[in-house]
Write a protein that holds these residues in place. Structure first.
Motif, mmCIF file in Angstrom:
data_model
loop_
_atom_site.group_PDB
_atom_site.id
_atom_site.type_symbol
_atom_site.label_atom_id
_atom_site.label_comp_id
_atom_site.label_asym_id
_atom_site.label_seq_id
_atom_site.Cartn_x
_atom_site.Cartn_y
_atom_site.Cartn_z
ATOM 1 N N VAL A 110 24.549 -30.433 -4.233
ATOM 2 C CA VAL A 110 23.518 -29.899 -3.300
ATOM 3 C C VAL A 110 24.134 -29.143 -2.248
ATOM 4 O O VAL A 110 25.167 -29.401 -1.842
ATOM 5 N N ASP A 111 23.635 -27.766 -1.866
ATOM 6 C CA ASP A 111 24.103 -26.917 -0.888
ATOM 7 C C ASP A 111 25.521 -26.187 -1.520
ATOM 8 O O ASP A 111 25.744 -25.372 -0.726
ATOM 9 N N GLU A 112 25.913 -26.383 -2.546
ATOM 10 C CA GLU A 112 27.123 -25.595 -3.050
ATOM 11 C C GLU A 112 26.797 -24.362 -3.444
ATOM 12 O O GLU A 112 25.802 -24.178 -4.356
ATOM 13 N N LEU A 113 27.325 -23.167 -3.041
ATOM 14 C CA LEU A 113 26.938 -21.622 -3.324
ATOM 15 C C LEU A 113 27.459 -21.163 -4.903
ATOM 16 O O LEU A 113 28.669 -21.674 -5.042
ATOM 17 N N LYS A 114 26.746 -20.897 -5.610
ATOM 18 C CA LYS A 114 27.030 -20.221 -6.923
ATOM 19 C C LYS A 114 26.891 -18.980 -7.111
ATOM 20 O O LYS A 114 25.747 -18.295 -6.683
ATOM 21 N N THR A 115 27.787 -17.775 -7.816
ATOM 22 C CA THR A 115 27.306 -16.546 -7.945
ATOM 23 C C THR A 115 27.023 -16.352 -9.464
ATOM 24 O O THR A 115 27.649 -17.021 -10.546
ATOM 25 N N PHE A 116 26.026 -15.686 -9.789
ATOM 26 C CA PHE A 116 25.292 -15.474 -10.833
ATOM 27 C C PHE A 116 25.737 -13.698 -11.256
ATOM 28 O O PHE A 116 25.086 -12.908 -10.535
ATOM 29 N N VAL A 117 26.185 -13.595 -12.354
ATOM 30 C CA VAL A 117 26.623 -12.070 -12.541
ATOM 31 C C VAL A 117 26.076 -11.837 -14.062
ATOM 32 O O VAL A 117 26.184 -12.587 -15.101
ATOM 33 N N ASN A 118 25.243 -10.740 -14.116
ATOM 34 C CA ASN A 118 24.657 -10.076 -15.345
ATOM 35 C C ASN A 118 26.071 -9.740 -16.409
ATOM 36 O O ASN A 118 26.895 -8.931 -15.678
ATOM 37 N N GLY A 119 26.326 -10.115 -17.513
ATOM 38 C CA GLY A 119 27.318 -9.937 -18.285
ATOM 39 C C GLY A 119 27.576 -8.551 -18.635
ATOM 40 O O GLY A 119 28.660 -7.919 -18.778
ATOM 41 N N LYS A 120 26.485 -7.445 -18.520
ATOM 42 C CA LYS A 120 26.704 -5.945 -18.756
ATOM 43 C C LYS A 120 26.363 -5.335 -17.788
ATOM 44 O O LYS A 120 27.097 -4.257 -17.505
ATOM 45 N N THR A 121 25.516 -5.496 -16.849
ATOM 46 C CA THR A 121 25.113 -4.634 -15.684
ATOM 47 C C THR A 121 26.126 -4.987 -14.368
ATOM 48 O O THR A 121 26.164 -4.152 -13.638
ATOM 49 N N GLN A 122 26.382 -6.164 -14.260
ATOM 50 C CA GLN A 122 27.363 -6.837 -13.188
ATOM 51 C C GLN A 122 26.472 -7.170 -12.115
ATOM 52 O O GLN A 122 26.996 -7.572 -10.842
ATOM 53 N N SER A 123 25.356 -6.874 -12.200
ATOM 54 C CA SER A 123 24.337 -7.162 -11.052
ATOM 55 C C SER A 123 24.543 -8.874 -10.526
ATOM 56 O O SER A 123 24.608 -9.614 -11.568
ATOM 57 N N GLN A 124 24.301 -8.970 -9.479
ATOM 58 C CA GLN A 124 24.714 -10.470 -8.971
ATOM 59 C C GLN A 124 23.462 -10.958 -8.044
ATOM 60 O O GLN A 124 22.647 -10.176 -7.415
ATOM 61 N N LEU A 125 23.458 -12.321 -8.346
ATOM 62 C CA LEU A 125 22.606 -12.933 -7.210
ATOM 63 C C LEU A 125 23.458 -14.195 -6.964
ATOM 64 O O LEU A 125 24.360 -14.697 -7.554
ATOM 65 N N THR A 126 23.241 -14.728 -5.934
ATOM 66 C CA THR A 126 23.818 -16.032 -5.510
ATOM 67 C C THR A 126 22.786 -17.034 -5.170
ATOM 68 O O THR A 126 21.688 -16.976 -5.074
ATOM 69 N N GLY A 127 23.363 -18.385 -5.521
ATOM 70 C CA GLY A 127 22.288 -19.509 -5.696
ATOM 71 C C GLY A 127 22.980 -20.875 -5.075
ATOM 72 O O GLY A 127 23.758 -21.041 -5.047
ATOM 73 N N ARG A 128 22.014 -21.721 -4.903
ATOM 74 C CA ARG A 128 22.226 -23.003 -4.350
ATOM 75 C C ARG A 128 21.169 -23.936 -4.860
ATOM 76 O O ARG A 128 19.853 -23.778 -4.818
ATOM 77 N N ILE A 129 21.399 -25.354 -4.901
ATOM 78 C CA ILE A 129 20.527 -26.522 -4.854
ATOM 79 C C ILE A 129 20.222 -26.831 -3.623
ATOM 80 O O ILE A 129 21.175 -27.193 -2.778
ATOM 81 N N VAL A 130 18.837 -27.020 -3.314
ATOM 82 C CA VAL A 130 18.224 -27.172 -1.802
ATOM 83 C C VAL A 130 18.104 -28.954 -2.143
ATOM 84 O O VAL A 130 18.573 -29.516 -1.225
ATOM 85 N N LYS A 131 17.618 -29.398 -2.988
ATOM 86 C CA LYS A 131 17.478 -30.920 -2.821
ATOM 87 C C LYS A 131 17.230 -31.417 -4.367
ATOM 88 O O LYS A 131 16.711 -30.455 -5.139
ATOM 89 N N THR A 132 17.219 -32.637 -4.580
ATOM 90 C CA THR A 132 16.903 -33.263 -5.874
ATOM 91 C C THR A 132 15.442 -33.984 -6.024
ATOM 92 O O THR A 132 15.114 -34.181 -4.645
ATOM 93 N N VAL A 133 14.722 -33.618 -6.755
ATOM 94 C CA VAL A 133 13.280 -34.062 -6.858
ATOM 95 C C VAL A 133 13.036 -34.801 -8.107
ATOM 96 O O VAL A 133 13.888 -34.765 -9.056
ATOM 97 N N THR A 134 11.804 -34.950 -8.405
ATOM 98 C CA THR A 134 11.402 -35.119 -9.923
ATOM 99 C C THR A 134 10.053 -34.602 -10.323
ATOM 100 O O THR A 134 9.319 -34.363 -9.364
#
Length: 349
Positions: A288-312
Motif C-alpha cells: 500500500v502506497d508504493e509507487l509503480k510506473t506503467f509504460v505502454n510497450g509501443k508508444t512509451q506513454s507513462q502513468l504512475t500508480g499506487r494502492i490507496v487502501k485495501t477493501v472488499t
C-alpha cells in the motif's frame, strides 16, 4: 496572408444538415478523447446504466457517426456527458468506442477531470480540485492540480479493483497452452506475459500484438466467465493486456491493451494500470502506497500508480487504486452529418 485575411467564404453548413455536434478534443498519453458538449440527441434513463443502454438501443447510428470513419478512426474514444443519478457526483459520463460503450476508461477520466474545471462544471480550488465523476462502473474521484487558474496533472482514484482468477490455462490458436490472470480494474481484462507467444515489444509489430491479443481474448472468454458481484452487466472480458517481464518488484510495468475489435491502447491505460496494481498486490509484489510506473510497450506513454487502501467487494478482497497522468487539449470541432450523406460511417475490417 494571415489567418484573418483569407479570401474564403462558406455558407452556413448547419442549415444544410440534420446533425450538428460540437466537441472538445483531448488526449492523455496519446489516447484520444472526443468530449461531446452539444448537439447530440438527449440520452435518457433513470440510472446511468439505463442511459448506457438507451444510447446503444436508440442512438447507435448517431454514436457511430461520431466515432467511425470518416469523422473518427479505430482508436477514437468518446465521452457523452449526462446527468448523474448519484447526488455526490459532479458529473456523469458514458464512454464509447467504435463497436459499443465501455464501463470504464481511465485515461478518458483523467482528461475529464481537467475538462470539468476548465469548462466551468466544477470551480477550481488551489492547490488541488476534486472532481467526482459517475462512470458506468461506479463513482470515481479525480484530483486535479490547480494553480492561479491553470489546471495540471490529474490523480484518478478508482472503484474497487480485484483479481478474479490467476494462472488460468487456455489453448490459444497457433500458440497452444498459455497462462492468464483475470482482473477487474473498472472492467475485466485478461493479463498474459507476451513472451509466451515468442514476442517482445521491441520487435513485435502492432499488427502482431493485436492479432495475438484478440485471439487470446476469444480463447479466454470461451473458458472463463468472470463475475462482478455488484456490477453484473460488466461480467465479461473486455480485452487482453500483454505485458513484458513486469511482475517484479521495483521495475516499471511495460504492457499494451487490445480491446474490442482490434483497438490498440495508445496511453499508459488507466483501467489496465488499476488492474495491474490489484494483481501485483494479490501476488505480494507491491505494498500500500508504493509507487509503480506503467509504460505502454509501443508508444512509451507513462502513468504512475499506487494502492490507496485495501477493501472488499462483497466477500472478495480488493484495493482502491490511484493512477496519475496529464491530459492535453487537441482542439474544438463541430461535426456535421448532412441528411443526404449516403455513407455516414465506415468500419473496414
Amino acid at each position: 496572408m494571415n489567418s484573418e485575411q483569407h479570401p474564403y467564404h462558406c455558407n452556413d453548413i448547419s442549415k444544410q444538415t440534420g446533425m450538428v455536434v460540437k466537441t472538445v478534443g483531448m488526449h492523455t498519453g496519446g489516447g484520444p478523447l472526443r468530449i461531446v458538449i452539444s448537439g447530440f440527441p438527449k440520452i435518457v434513463g433513470k440510472t446511468l446504466l439505463d442511459k448506457r443502454q438507451y444510447l446503444l438501443d436508440h442512438l447507435d447510428y448517431q454514436r457511430r457517426i461520431l466515432l467511425l470513419e470518416p469523422r473518427g478512426h479505430d482508436a477514437m474514444y468518446a465521452a457523452f456527458l449526462v446527468e448523474p443519478d448519484l447526488p455526490e457526483a459532479d458529473m456523469a459520463v458514458l464512454f464509447s468506442y467504435g463497436e459499443t460503450c465501455s464501463y470504464m476508461c481511465g485515461y478518458a477520466t483523467i482528461a475529464l477531470g481537467r475538462f470539468a474545471i476548465d469548462y466551468g462544471l466544477v470551480k477550481g480550488v488551489s492547490p488541488e480540485t476534486v472532481v467526482k465523476i459517475q462512470c458506468p462502473c461506479g463513482l470515481v474521484a479525480t484530483k486535479v492540480q490547480y494553480d492561479d487558474g491553470k489546471t495540471g496533472a490529474t490523480r484518478l482514484q478508482s472503484v474497487p479493483c480485484f483479481v478474479f482468477a490467476t494462472a488460468v490455462k487456455v489453448n490459444v490458436e497457433k500458440y497452444n497452452e498459455v497462462q492468464c490472470d483475470i482482473v477487474f480494474g473498472g472492467t475485466f481484462y485478461a493479463y498474459a506475459d507476451i513472451s509466451q507467444f515468442g514476442l517482445n515489444f521491441g520487435t513485435a509489430s502492432v499488427k502482431d500484438i493485436i492479432a495475438v491479443s484478440m485471439t487470446t481474448t476469444k480463447a479466454v472468454s470461451s473458458l472463463v466467465k468472470p463475475y462482478h458481484p455488484e456490477l453484473t452487466e460488466a461480467s465479461y472480458i473486455s480485452g487482453t493486456i500483454l505485458y513484458e517481464n513486469s511482475l517484479m518488484e521495483n521495475t516499471p510495468v511495460k504492457f499494451m491493451l487490445v480491446y474490442g475489435d482490434r483497438h490498440a491502447e495508445r496511453s499508459g491505460c488507466g483501467s489496465g494500470s488499476c488492474g495491474f496494481l490489484a494483481l501485483l498486490h494479490h501476488k505480494g509484489l507491491i505494498r500500500v502506497d508504493e509507487l509503480k510506473t506503467f509504460v505502454n510497450g509501443k508508444t512509451q506513454s507513462q502513468l504512475t500508480g499506487r494502492i490507496v487502501k485495501t477493501v472488499t467487494v462483497k466477500e472478495l478482497p480488493a484495493v482502491i487504486t490511484e493512477v496519475s497522468g496529464r491530459a492535453f487539449y487537441t482542439g474544438e470541432c463541430t461535426y456535421y452529418c448532412e441528411d443526404d450523406d449516403t455513407l455516414p460511417f465506415l468500419q473496414l475490417k
